[in-house]
Design an enzyme around this catalytic site. Structure first.
Site, PDB file in Angstrom:
ATOM      1  CE  LYS A 144      -4.351  -1.092  -0.279  1.00  9.15           C
ATOM      2  NZ  LYS A 144      -4.984  -0.916  -1.610  1.00  9.15           N
ATOM      3  CG  ASP A 154      29.397  33.482  -5.172  1.00 13.37           C
ATOM      4  OD1 ASP A 154      28.933  32.467  -4.611  1.00 13.37           O
ATOM      5  OD2 ASP A 154      28.733  34.516  -5.343  1.00 13.37           O
ATOM      6  CG  HIS A 157      26.012  31.045  -9.592  1.00 14.49           C
ATOM      7  ND1 HIS A 157      24.983  31.872  -9.992  1.00 14.49           N
ATOM      8  CD2 HIS A 157      26.108  31.186  -8.242  1.00 14.49           C
ATOM      9  CE1 HIS A 157      24.505  32.499  -8.938  1.00 14.49           C
ATOM     10  NE2 HIS A 157      25.158  32.107  -7.861  1.00 14.49           N
ATOM     11  CB  ILE A 205      21.301  32.333 -12.951  1.00 14.10           C
ATOM     12  CG1 ILE A 205      21.449  31.963 -11.462  1.00 14.10           C
ATOM     13  CG2 ILE A 205      19.962  31.885 -13.481  1.00 14.10           C
ATOM     14  CD1 ILE A 205      20.527  32.727 -10.548  1.00 14.10           C
ATOM     15  N   GLY A 212      24.697  37.248  -9.140  1.00 12.05           N
ATOM     16  CA  GLY A 212      24.264  38.643  -9.043  1.00 12.05           C
ATOM     17  C   GLY A 212      25.479  39.544  -8.874  1.00 12.05           C
TER      18      GLY A 212
HETATM   19  P1  NAI Z   1     -13.727  -5.230  -1.405  1.00  7.95           P
HETATM   20  O1  NAI Z   1     -13.150  -6.575  -1.125  1.00  7.95           O
HETATM   21  O2  NAI Z   1     -15.172  -5.047  -1.306  1.00  7.95           O
HETATM   22  O3  NAI Z   1     -13.286  -4.738  -2.831  1.00  7.95           O
HETATM   23  C1  NAI Z   1     -12.154  -5.183  -3.495  1.00  7.95           C
HETATM   24  C2  NAI Z   1     -12.569  -5.694  -4.852  1.00  7.95           C
HETATM   25  O4  NAI Z   1     -11.416  -5.966  -5.637  1.00  7.95           O
HETATM   26  C3  NAI Z   1     -13.360  -6.995  -4.756  1.00  7.95           C
HETATM   27  O5  NAI Z   1     -14.611  -6.854  -5.367  1.00  7.95           O
HETATM   28  C4  NAI Z   1     -12.490  -8.023  -5.479  1.00  7.95           C
HETATM   29  O6  NAI Z   1     -13.215  -8.982  -6.189  1.00  7.95           O
HETATM   30  C5  NAI Z   1     -11.679  -7.117  -6.392  1.00  7.95           C
HETATM   31  N1  NAI Z   1     -10.443  -7.756  -6.806  1.00  7.95           N
HETATM   32  C6  NAI Z   1      -9.559  -8.426  -6.048  1.00  7.95           C
HETATM   33  N2  NAI Z   1      -8.530  -8.848  -6.792  1.00  7.95           N
HETATM   34  C7  NAI Z   1      -8.782  -8.434  -8.067  1.00  7.95           C
HETATM   35  C8  NAI Z   1      -8.055  -8.553  -9.274  1.00  7.95           C
HETATM   36  N3  NAI Z   1      -6.896  -9.213  -9.351  1.00  7.95           N
HETATM   37  N4  NAI Z   1      -8.587  -7.994 -10.385  1.00  7.95           N
HETATM   38  C9  NAI Z   1      -9.768  -7.340 -10.341  1.00  7.95           C
HETATM   39  N5  NAI Z   1     -10.487  -7.197  -9.197  1.00  7.95           N
HETATM   40  C10 NAI Z   1      -9.989  -7.737  -8.088  1.00  7.95           C
HETATM   41  O7  NAI Z   1     -12.987  -4.225  -0.425  1.00  7.95           O
HETATM   42  P2  NAI Z   1     -13.016  -2.650  -0.282  1.00  7.95           P
HETATM   43  O8  NAI Z   1     -12.959  -2.376   1.144  1.00  7.95           O
HETATM   44  O9  NAI Z   1     -14.042  -2.009  -1.089  1.00  7.95           O
HETATM   45  O10 NAI Z   1     -11.580  -2.294  -0.871  1.00  7.95           O
HETATM   46  C11 NAI Z   1     -11.343  -1.443  -1.959  1.00  7.95           C
HETATM   47  C12 NAI Z   1      -9.916  -0.928  -1.873  1.00  7.95           C
HETATM   48  O11 NAI Z   1      -9.800  -0.067  -0.750  1.00  7.95           O
HETATM   49  C13 NAI Z   1      -8.866  -1.998  -1.696  1.00  7.95           C
HETATM   50  O12 NAI Z   1      -7.727  -1.661  -2.471  1.00  7.95           O
HETATM   51  C14 NAI Z   1      -8.541  -1.935  -0.229  1.00  7.95           C
HETATM   52  O13 NAI Z   1      -7.243  -2.391   0.043  1.00  7.95           O
HETATM   53  C15 NAI Z   1      -8.692  -0.465   0.025  1.00  7.95           C
HETATM   54  N6  NAI Z   1      -8.941  -0.129   1.423  1.00  7.95           N
HETATM   55  C16 NAI Z   1     -10.144  -0.347   2.001  1.00  7.95           C
HETATM   56  C17 NAI Z   1     -10.357  -0.013   3.312  1.00  7.95           C
HETATM   57  C18 NAI Z   1     -11.678  -0.146   3.942  1.00  7.95           C
HETATM   58  O14 NAI Z   1     -11.848   0.333   5.078  1.00  7.95           O
HETATM   59  N7  NAI Z   1     -12.660  -0.743   3.276  1.00  7.95           N
HETATM   60  C19 NAI Z   1      -9.279   0.531   4.147  1.00  7.95           C
HETATM   61  C20 NAI Z   1      -8.070   0.784   3.438  1.00  7.95           C
HETATM   62  C21 NAI Z   1      -7.933   0.442   2.139  1.00  7.95           C
END
Ligand code: NAI
Length: 617
Positions: A168, A510, A515, A530, A533
């Site tokens: 990440k 300088d 420069h 540059i 001055g």
């Molecule tokens: P989620 O699991 O609902 O969504 C992730 C989606 O990515 C899933 O639908 C899955 O099928 C798809 N996916 C996984 N591998 C794939 C691939 N190789 N190709 C295409 N699609 C693929 O989870 P969420 O929470 O919606 O996560 C979305 C993003 O946000 C992720 O990158 C997650 O790491 C990030 N994230 C989410 C947080 C949260 O609080 N929900 C916190 C921090 C980051």
């Protein structure tokens, strides 16, 4: 509020859009006029299996609401296929939202290579593949928006997520570099660290919390950042439950150890408090690698001689206020400077003396002399010893502009001598956006006779608002406004500087890399290195000396200039002079750019020269 941030005609790719955040992003863009490619592999949250169902349901929902959408079931590792889907269905791609993700949480002690690689593969390689495939299209159409999705785990670390957090944070760096590379083609790239209820978080967060963490509270930031009118680029945001905030790096003021002494762990230990103190008013927020290097580069000048900090009283208080009177009372190390005829000739050549100016380039000439502006040369080493960081709050050497120079010649320079120069603080003024610091340097000979006094006035952007006064005391000629009269100049000299002028001038001491080194010039925001001055100052000083002083260095009492603009080596300088009483008021123009580069300038004459009003042509 009117929903005027529309995306009509735009094509948006949202990866991992079958549920959670990606679904919310897709529905929103669909509702605001965009055509959406809903990508999802449809596997489990740990990356197992695949199904077209998740993406199809989201496409159906967008269409049912009157929007345009197609599904794509490829893995983000096949980024080119996802882009192909968009091109086939809609003929273009404008926005890529890298959102797909999986988790493989396990303590580091138990982590396998497979768990490590799978996470990097989906998050990092996946974002790379999709963005890489879209990039040529973005560049060609001079528009593109990319959103990457990082995580608090990436920014702060999280137990059991060594793989996920490392991947990440990689996306943050990816974003910042793409922002730099894409900027010129109107491709903006930002990164969000969201928190939202999804299948990814449903097992880790309590249900009542999940209820408030709607993905729909994250999506509006994504949409805003992707809009064609949003200029934000390369930024990181934390977003969730309706909160949106921007993050940046912070670095302590730190400590610079002398560069010419062996550095031991004991020295680090001794200064640990200072190295780690964010609260002493010296912390900064570097935003580029160039800014990050500034402190390191400025420490190049930190020699053991300059490091007399231990005995110097503190001038900047804990809350960033500057005690200007205490600064004025400080003493700094003196620097000795010895020179011979060779150095005088080198200086004169550096300010454009020709081989035919025998009085300036030939030591056996009867009239051999240094152009009086040579008086700045002995002060260079002494100026380098001034610890600006100790007397100016938030000092940043790259924000320093040489504003004005005053030089008073008390005794003419003999052809060779051993001199000593001692710097001191003349004044520090608080101009709000920055500060104006004037540093004096007094130069004496071996017998202790005063030879000359320099005053360097510098404007340091970002170093103001320290509670100081705005206006300084009248320092006579050093602060004179020197307004040019409203008539044609009495005398004009035009001189083309050489392409190698700065390379030659710097040999007089300088050594600022700005420069000579194109990379350092770029750090300072200049296209090419540059001219100093003080080199243009010397060239103009030479014009006045030749025209009005009969080669008599005794007649050149003082000179003051304001550096209005920078000069590039090779430009043609035009010095216009107006004789008013015992002063020659002057200004210097860079002819090619029609830019006044030195303004508010004058030389005060004395002795015979001050009597005759005609220039010697
Ligand atoms: P989620 O699991 O609902 O969504 C992730 C989606 O990515 C899933 O639908 C899955 O099928 C798809 N996916 C996984 N591998 C794939 C691939 N190789 N190709 C295409 N699609 C693929 O989870 P969420 O929470 O919606 O996560 C979305 C993003 O946000 C992720 O990158 C997650 O790491 C990030 N994230 C989410 C947080 C949260 O609080 N929900 C916190 C921090 C980051």
């Amino acid at each position: 509020m009117a929903d005027n941030l529309r995306f009509d005609g735009r094509v948006v790719i949202v990866t991992g859009a079958g549920g959670g955040l990606g679904k919310s992003h897709s529905l929103f863009f669909g509702s605001r006029g965009a055509s959406v490619v809903v990508n999802d592999l449809g596997g489990s949250h740990t990356g197992e299996g695949a199904s077209s169902r998740a993406a199809d349901l989201v496409v159906d929902e967008i269409r049912a609401a009157g929007g345009k959408a197609v599904a794509n079931y490829d893995s983000v590792l096949d980024g080119d296929k996802i882009i192909e889907t968009a091109m086939k269905a809609f003929g273009r791609v404008d926005i890529v939202i890298n959102n797909a993700g999986i988790l493989k949480d396990v303590s580091f002690a138990r982590m396998t290579d497979q768990q490590w690689d799978a996470i990097f593969s989906v998050h990092v390689d996946g974002a790379y593949k999709v963005t890489r495939a879209a990039w040529p299209i973005f560049r060609k159409q001079k528009f593109g928006r990319v959103i990457n999705t990082t995580s608090a785990a990436g920014i702060y670390g999280n137990f059991g997520q060594a793989n996920y957090s490392a991947a990440k944070l990689a996306l943050v760096a990816f974003t910042r570099t793409l922002a730099l590379e894409g900027k010129k083609d109107n491709i903006h790239c930002n990164v969000i660290a969201p928190i939202a209820a999804s299948r990814m978080t449903e097992t880790v967060l309590p249900p009542d919390m999940l209820a408030s963490l709607k993905p729909e509270m994250v999506t509006p930031l994504v949409a805003y950042l992707c809009h064609e009118e949003t200029a934000e680029n390369g930024s990181l945001f934390e977003v969730g439950a309706g909160y949106v905030g921007k993050l940046r790096w912070e670095r302590t003021g730190g400590h610079g150890f002398p560069i010419d002494q062996k550095l031991l762990p004991e020295h680090i230990s001794e200064k640990w408090g200072k190295i780690t103190d964010f609260e002493d008013g010296r912390a900064t927020h570097p935003d580029t690698t160039a800014e990050s290097m500034e402190s390191i580069l400025s420490n190049f000048e930190n020699t053991s001689k300059a490091d007399t900090e231990a005995v110097r009283p503190k001038v900047i208080s804990e809350d960033g206020k500057v005690d200007v009177e205490a600064a004025k009372a400080l003493t700094f190390p003196s620097e000795s400077f010895s020179y011979t005829e060779r150095d005088v000739i080198l200086y004169n050549l550096g300010i454009g003396a020709k081989r035919t100016d025998l009085h300036l380039v030939y030591e056996n000439s009867e009239a051999f002399t240094a152009v009086p502006t040579f008086g700045v040369v002995p002060s260079f080493a002494a100026m380098n010893g001034v610890p600006f960081g100790e007397i100016l709050p938030s000092f940043n050497p790259m924000m320093l502009l040489h504003g004005e120079q005053y030089l008073e010649i008390i005794r003419p320079f003999p052809p060779n001598a051993q001199l000593t120069s001692t710097p001191y603080v003349v004044d520090i003024l608080d101009k709000g956006k920055g500060c104006v610091a004037t540093i004096g340097v007094k130069t004496t000979d071996e017998e202790g006779n005063d030879i000359c006094i320099n005053e360097f006035t510098m404007f340091i952007r970002g170093a103001g608002n320290f509670g100081g006064k705005k206006e300084g005391a009248d320092r006579g000629a050093a602060t004179a406004a020197n307004k040019t009269p409203n008539r044609k100049p009495d005398h004009v000299v035009i001189e083309k500087t050489g392409e190698d002028q700065a390379a030659l001038y710097r040999l007089s001491g300088d050594w600022n890399p700005l420069h000579i080194d194109p990379e350092m010039a770029a750090v300072g925001g200049f296209d090419i290195p540059i001219l100093h001055g003080l080199c243009s100052f010397g060239i103009a000083g030479k014009h006045i000396f030749n025209a009005y002083c009969n080669n008599d260095p005794n007649s050149f009492k003082n000179i003051k200039v304001r550096f209005a603009k920078t000069v590039n080596p090779g430009e043609t300088l035009e010095t216009s002079m107006w004789r008013e009483g015992n002063k020659v008021l002057f200004q210097v123009r860079a002819i090619e750019r029609d830019a006044i580069v030195i303004s508010n300038a004058a030389v005060e004459l004395q002795g015979d020269a001050s009597m005759s009003s005609k220039p010697k042509l």
